[in-house]
Enzyme design. Sequence first.
Site, mmCIF file in Angstrom:
data_model
loop_
_atom_site.group_PDB
_atom_site.id
_atom_site.type_symbol
_atom_site.label_atom_id
_atom_site.label_comp_id
_atom_site.label_asym_id
_atom_site.label_seq_id
_atom_site.Cartn_x
_atom_site.Cartn_y
_atom_site.Cartn_z
ATOM 1 N N PRO A 87 0.900 -1.140 -0.460
ATOM 2 C CA PRO A 87 -0.149 0.088 0.399
ATOM 3 C C PRO A 87 0.659 1.259 0.494
ATOM 4 O O PRO A 87 0.502 2.592 0.081
ATOM 5 C CB PRO A 87 -0.109 -0.137 1.179
ATOM 6 C CG PRO A 87 -0.576 -1.535 1.747
ATOM 7 C CD PRO A 87 0.862 -1.756 1.496
ATOM 8 N N GLU A 114 2.610 -7.453 8.330
ATOM 9 C CA GLU A 114 2.532 -6.037 8.793
ATOM 10 C C GLU A 114 3.397 -5.375 7.215
ATOM 11 O O GLU A 114 3.481 -3.789 7.279
ATOM 12 C CB GLU A 114 2.717 -5.212 9.584
ATOM 13 C CG GLU A 114 2.687 -5.680 10.984
ATOM 14 C CD GLU A 114 0.779 -5.595 11.091
ATOM 15 O OE1 GLU A 114 0.214 -3.905 10.646
ATOM 16 O OE2 GLU A 114 0.010 -6.276 11.063
ATOM 17 N N ARG A 151 -1.945 -9.112 -20.822
ATOM 18 C CA ARG A 151 -2.667 -8.867 -21.769
ATOM 19 C C ARG A 151 -2.468 -7.783 -22.437
ATOM 20 O O ARG A 151 -3.165 -7.564 -23.549
ATOM 21 C CB ARG A 151 -3.861 -8.077 -21.092
ATOM 22 C CG ARG A 151 -4.181 -7.475 -20.550
ATOM 23 C CD ARG A 151 -5.620 -6.821 -19.518
ATOM 24 N NE ARG A 151 -6.522 -6.338 -20.894
ATOM 25 C CZ ARG A 151 -6.785 -5.256 -21.664
ATOM 26 N NH1 ARG A 151 -5.051 -4.791 -21.203
ATOM 27 N NH2 ARG A 151 -7.509 -5.059 -22.333
ATOM 28 N N ASP A 166 -9.536 0.610 -25.283
ATOM 29 C CA ASP A 166 -9.114 -0.121 -24.109
ATOM 30 C C ASP A 166 -9.651 1.540 -23.030
ATOM 31 O O ASP A 166 -8.970 2.798 -23.309
ATOM 32 C CB ASP A 166 -7.660 -0.016 -23.118
ATOM 33 C CG ASP A 166 -7.239 -1.211 -23.488
ATOM 34 O OD1 ASP A 166 -8.872 -2.337 -24.213
ATOM 35 O OD2 ASP A 166 -6.406 -2.596 -23.873
HETATM 36 C C1 JF5 Z 1 0.375 -5.408 1.922
HETATM 37 C C2 JF5 Z 1 2.227 -6.052 3.038
HETATM 38 C C3 JF5 Z 1 1.638 -5.745 1.056
HETATM 39 O O1 JF5 Z 1 -2.783 -4.875 0.861
HETATM 40 C C4 JF5 Z 1 -1.615 -4.289 -0.352
HETATM 41 C C5 JF5 Z 1 -2.265 -3.010 -1.350
HETATM 42 C C6 JF5 Z 1 -2.719 -2.177 -1.202
HETATM 43 N N1 JF5 Z 1 -2.702 -1.616 -2.820
HETATM 44 N N2 JF5 Z 1 -2.101 -1.921 -2.950
HETATM 45 C C7 JF5 Z 1 -1.226 -3.307 -2.179
HETATM 46 O O2 JF5 Z 1 -0.862 -5.160 -0.720
HETATM 47 C C8 JF5 Z 1 -0.433 -6.586 0.122
HETATM 48 C C9 JF5 Z 1 0.133 -6.066 2.667
HETATM 49 C C10 JF5 Z 1 0.886 -6.360 3.707
HETATM 50 C C11 JF5 Z 1 2.813 -5.542 2.523
#
Ligand code: JF5
Length: 232
Positions: A87, A114, A151, A166
């Site tokens: 994220p 985490e 794709r 697209d």
């Molecule tokens: C993830 C540690 C990665 O939650 C996500 C994510 C949200 N938007 N893009 C990716 O990735 C999962 C969780 C915990 C690293």
Amino acid sequence: MRIDVVTIFPSYFDTLELSLLGKARSRGVLDVRVHDLRDAAHDRHRTVDDTPAGGGAGMVMKPEPVWRGIDDMRHRYPGAHVVLVTPQGQMFNQSVAEHLAQKKALVFVCGRYEGFDERIRTYVDAEYSIGDYVLTGGELPAMVIMDAVARLVPGVLGNEGSARHDSHSDGLLEFPHYTRPAEFRGEKVPEVLLSGNHAHIDKWRHNEQLKRTEERRPDLWQRYMQQHKSDN
Ligand code: JF5
């Protein structure tokens, strides 16, 4: 294109066989290999996580196995572009998909818990987020990115050529689509689409793209208008 995935849940990726990626693989256009991150953990319990330094809730991905996983991929495929999906990454969008589709080899490292020990970021080439929400792991985002990228690779989508139009490829939303019947529960297919006049149809479609983007995505609309200021 070659895609390697490093994950503690390799079986998440079994469904890839069922998708367009499966067909591309059987045609030899795409080679996807999934690796168990635990194979890079050298202790008896194949540990990939540990408690956070400084305390607090949850667990952190240990740097050693993740580094070994990445290093192994780099040895196998020296030109590989190694991607972390979290994220905290740069927002993934269609331009990023087009950028990644140029690469010969991609490696996705999927996080859990985490997140990664901060020091692992030194060893990756890019970090992407698929949106502002939190998932339990990087497996689904990695699959989202793989799908969007694959794709675009020539030969992955059967017949459709690279000229395909697209949503987002030109910074606008797609125009509305219709098929038969010409009237469905009182709603007619716009007359212009049945006219056979392709110049009119193209003009109508482009205008619908503009209307729709302005109404639904002021953010995309702003950027589009900036970039096309001098066009008119
Ligand atoms: C993830 C540690 C990665 O939650 C996500 C994510 C949200 N938007 N893009 C990716 O990735 C999962 C969780 C915990 C690293």
